[in-house]
Design a protein around this motif. Structure first.
Motif, short mmCIF file in Angstrom:
data_model
loop_
_atom_site.label_atom_id
_atom_site.label_comp_id
_atom_site.label_asym_id
_atom_site.label_seq_id
_atom_site.Cartn_x
_atom_site.Cartn_y
_atom_site.Cartn_z
N LEU A 88 111.58 21.61 100.01
CA LEU A 88 110.29 21.20 99.46
C LEU A 88 110.53 20.09 98.44
O LEU A 88 111.21 20.30 97.44
CB LEU A 88 109.63 22.41 98.78
N TRP A 89 110.04 18.86 98.76
CA TRP A 89 110.16 17.74 97.83
C TRP A 89 108.85 17.63 97.06
O TRP A 89 107.79 17.51 97.67
CB TRP A 89 110.42 16.44 98.56
N ALA B 77 105.97 24.21 91.11
CA ALA B 77 106.33 24.41 92.52
C ALA B 77 107.48 25.40 92.63
O ALA B 77 107.48 26.27 93.51
CB ALA B 77 106.70 23.09 93.18
N GLN B 78 108.46 25.29 91.75
CA GLN B 78 109.58 26.22 91.77
C GLN B 78 109.12 27.65 91.52
O GLN B 78 109.60 28.58 92.16
CB GLN B 78 110.63 25.85 90.72
N VAL C 294 113.98 23.50 96.26
CA VAL C 294 112.88 22.66 95.79
C VAL C 294 113.51 21.48 95.07
O VAL C 294 114.33 21.67 94.16
CB VAL C 294 111.94 23.43 94.84
N ARG C 295 113.15 20.26 95.50
CA ARG C 295 113.76 19.06 94.94
C ARG C 295 112.70 18.17 94.31
O ARG C 295 111.61 18.03 94.85
CB ARG C 295 114.50 18.29 96.03
N GLU C 296 113.05 17.55 93.22
CA GLU C 296 112.13 16.67 92.51
C GLU C 296 112.26 15.25 93.04
O GLU C 296 113.36 14.79 93.34
CB GLU C 296 112.43 16.71 91.01
N ALA C 297 111.14 14.56 93.16
CA ALA C 297 111.13 13.16 93.59
C ALA C 297 110.19 12.38 92.68
O ALA C 297 109.23 12.92 92.14
CB ALA C 297 110.66 13.06 95.04
#
Length: 95
Positions: free
Chosen positions: A55-56, A64-65, A73-76
């Motif tokens: 999940l970006w 979101a986390q 879960v990755r930050e963009a």
């Protein structure tokens, strides 16, 4: 919205790519993302057939986390940045 119109929209916003066990889905529709991830942030979700989903998230990363069952879960910084990250992810996904 009529069922047929919703189904058409659903097909246009959730795409399947790859072949055989290398298949994965990209969810860009907020309704599908919420259903599959439990989070309703500004995000894109990738679901590989044989690996864990990613999940970006652009906004509200911490939310979101905490909302999602997805562990990766990755930050963009932006949606365009997500697409660059997804291209790198896809190259590493099956090799």
């Amino acid at each position: 919205m009529e069922d047929g119109a919703y189904a058409q929209t659903n097909r246009e916003t959730s795409k399947s790519y790859g072949h055989g066990t290398d298949r994965y889905f990209i969810l860009i529709d907020p309704i599908n993302q919420y259903y599959f991830s439990g989070s309703a942030q500004h995000q894109i979700m990738v679901i590989p057939i044989e690996k864990d989903p990613v999940l970006w998230v652009v906004l509200s990363f911490e939310r979101a986390q905490s909302d999602s069952w997805v562990t990766d879960v990755r930050e963009a910084s932006s949606l365009s940045n997500i697409f660059k990250l997804m291209a790198d992810y896809r190259q590493n996904l099956f090799f």
